[in-house]
Design a protein around this motif. Sequence first.
Motif, short mmCIF file in Angstrom:
data_model
loop_
_atom_site.label_atom_id
_atom_site.label_comp_id
_atom_site.label_asym_id
_atom_site.label_seq_id
_atom_site.Cartn_x
_atom_site.Cartn_y
_atom_site.Cartn_z
N GLU A 123 56.08 1.78 65.62
CA GLU A 123 57.00 0.47 65.53
C GLU A 123 58.46 0.82 65.04
O GLU A 123 59.30 0.27 65.44
CB GLU A 123 56.14 -0.53 64.70
N SER A 124 58.24 1.95 64.19
CA SER A 124 59.72 2.14 63.62
C SER A 124 60.49 2.70 64.72
O SER A 124 61.95 2.65 64.47
CB SER A 124 59.66 2.93 62.56
N THR A 125 59.99 3.39 65.74
CA THR A 125 61.04 3.79 66.87
C THR A 125 61.44 2.79 67.83
O THR A 125 62.66 2.75 68.39
CB THR A 125 60.23 4.78 67.75
N ARG A 126 60.87 1.47 67.85
CA ARG A 126 61.28 0.47 68.62
C ARG A 126 62.53 -0.46 67.98
O ARG A 126 63.26 -1.21 68.59
CB ARG A 126 60.39 -0.49 69.01
N SER A 127 62.66 -0.15 66.44
CA SER A 127 63.65 -0.92 65.79
C SER A 127 64.73 0.03 65.18
O SER A 127 65.67 -0.46 64.62
CB SER A 127 62.88 -1.58 64.56
N ALA A 128 64.65 1.50 65.66
CA ALA A 128 65.70 2.25 65.14
C ALA A 128 66.96 2.04 65.96
O ALA A 128 67.05 1.63 67.16
CB ALA A 128 65.30 3.79 65.33
N SER A 129 68.21 2.17 65.11
CA SER A 129 69.59 1.67 65.66
C SER A 129 69.96 2.45 66.90
O SER A 129 70.65 2.26 67.81
CB SER A 129 70.38 1.68 64.60
N HIS A 169 60.05 12.89 73.67
CA HIS A 169 60.25 12.63 74.91
C HIS A 169 60.08 11.27 75.50
O HIS A 169 60.33 11.01 76.48
CB HIS A 169 59.53 13.67 75.79
N ARG A 170 59.51 10.51 74.75
CA ARG A 170 58.97 8.89 75.27
C ARG A 170 60.15 7.95 74.75
O ARG A 170 60.04 6.84 75.02
CB ARG A 170 57.62 8.34 74.42
N LEU A 171 61.16 8.74 73.87
CA LEU A 171 62.28 7.57 73.47
C LEU A 171 63.47 7.68 74.40
O LEU A 171 63.90 8.75 75.09
CB LEU A 171 62.72 8.28 72.06
N VAL A 172 64.15 6.64 74.69
CA VAL A 172 65.14 6.48 75.19
C VAL A 172 66.54 6.21 74.33
O VAL A 172 66.28 4.92 73.87
CB VAL A 172 65.15 5.19 76.56
N LEU A 173 67.28 6.94 74.22
CA LEU A 173 68.33 7.01 73.28
C LEU A 173 69.36 5.87 73.61
O LEU A 173 69.65 6.00 74.95
CB LEU A 173 69.03 8.11 72.69
N ASP A 174 70.16 5.37 72.68
CA ASP A 174 71.47 4.48 73.01
C ASP A 174 72.36 5.56 73.56
O ASP A 174 72.77 6.49 72.98
CB ASP A 174 71.65 4.02 71.95
N PRO A 175 73.10 5.26 74.53
CA PRO A 175 74.06 6.27 75.07
C PRO A 175 75.08 6.57 74.10
O PRO A 175 75.62 7.55 74.00
CB PRO A 175 74.81 5.38 76.24
N GLU A 176 75.92 5.62 73.17
CA GLU A 176 76.71 5.88 72.29
C GLU A 176 75.98 6.86 71.26
O GLU A 176 76.86 7.68 70.73
CB GLU A 176 77.19 4.66 71.64
N SER A 177 74.75 6.67 70.97
CA SER A 177 74.27 7.76 69.91
C SER A 177 73.99 9.00 70.56
O SER A 177 74.30 10.01 69.70
CB SER A 177 72.90 7.06 69.44
N GLU A 178 73.74 9.12 71.66
CA GLU A 178 73.70 10.38 72.23
C GLU A 178 75.02 11.09 72.35
O GLU A 178 75.14 12.09 72.27
CB GLU A 178 73.31 10.33 73.84
N PHE A 179 76.13 10.47 72.59
CA PHE A 179 77.42 10.73 72.75
C PHE A 179 78.09 11.29 71.46
O PHE A 179 78.46 12.48 71.26
CB PHE A 179 78.40 9.79 73.20
#
Length: 323
Positions: free
Chosen positions: A237-243, A288-298
């Motif tokens: 559940e914490s993975t779903r609320s991570a910024s 590998h199941r997480l989809v990161l926010d593009p800005e965070s990836e950058f």
Amino acid sequence: MTMTPEQAYAFQETFGRLVANVEQVLLGKTFVVRLGFVALFSEGHLLLEDFPGTGKTSLARAIGQSVSGTSNRIQFTPDLLPGDITGVSVYDQRTGRFDFHSGPVFANIVLADEINRASPKTQAALLEVMEEGQVTVDGETHPVDAPFMVIATQNPIEQAGTYRLPEAQLDRFLLKASIGYPDHASTLRILEGAGVKAHDTTVPSIVTADAVLEMAQLARTVHVDPSVNDYVSRLVESTRSASEVRLGVSVRGALALVRAAKTLAAASGRHYVVPDDVKSLAEPVLSHRLVLDPESEFDGVTASSVIAQLLLETAPPSDRQAV
């Protein structure tokens, strides 16, 4: 029925022999080898993502050789078609019927080498068989043999002529792992055997396909305390609320983590899961199941770093019920 301590000891002994067998080929990578067999006995699939020459194919081949079942290798290329994997129906003029000719996916262990080089349509040919253990061609369903495991490899740095695996495909893999380069001592041992080509090296089979099924069934009976389930639930559940995360881990991911933790516990000689089992598998099962926010990836954030931070922030259970 819950696994007994005696059964856990026997499971650990067989698991250790399998790991030692593969380590004849892949030196100094015990944790990754253990992950491979955790995937096998959890009835899941393994994705190996690493640089060329790190031993991805050698690991997959050695796991296949350790089980006295059938194994096939599929070299994924841009011109590979779905029928080249699943098989095709061919018209027989003598009988006036279409006969199904099975493809290389009909094996106990399938090596999907450089899976991201095939088109998305061809990659999708694996979706049904990886999830349901069957192939549907021309409206007819054909089950594959059990046990069934796909070990896929891909190169993370060479993107020309490749197709990124979609989230639905990644979610089919129980574990994702990287082998990495060997340490100095292991490199020296590898160089001592430089006269032998990698594909000429074979390892003996240790267990039968039926034994794998029995061990997989036994791993399901490992006890999981409610407090450990609660820990897994809070972590997911914490993975779903991570910024930093746009899409967190699904319920399938939580189930995968519990299944893998059960197998790891049995491989460690325990008939019950402890929080450390969950911690050690969280990154290979969930990242590998997480989809990161593009800005965070950058900004350089990775899925592995997110999981590591969430493990620090999510308190594990401090005690468990008697079993």
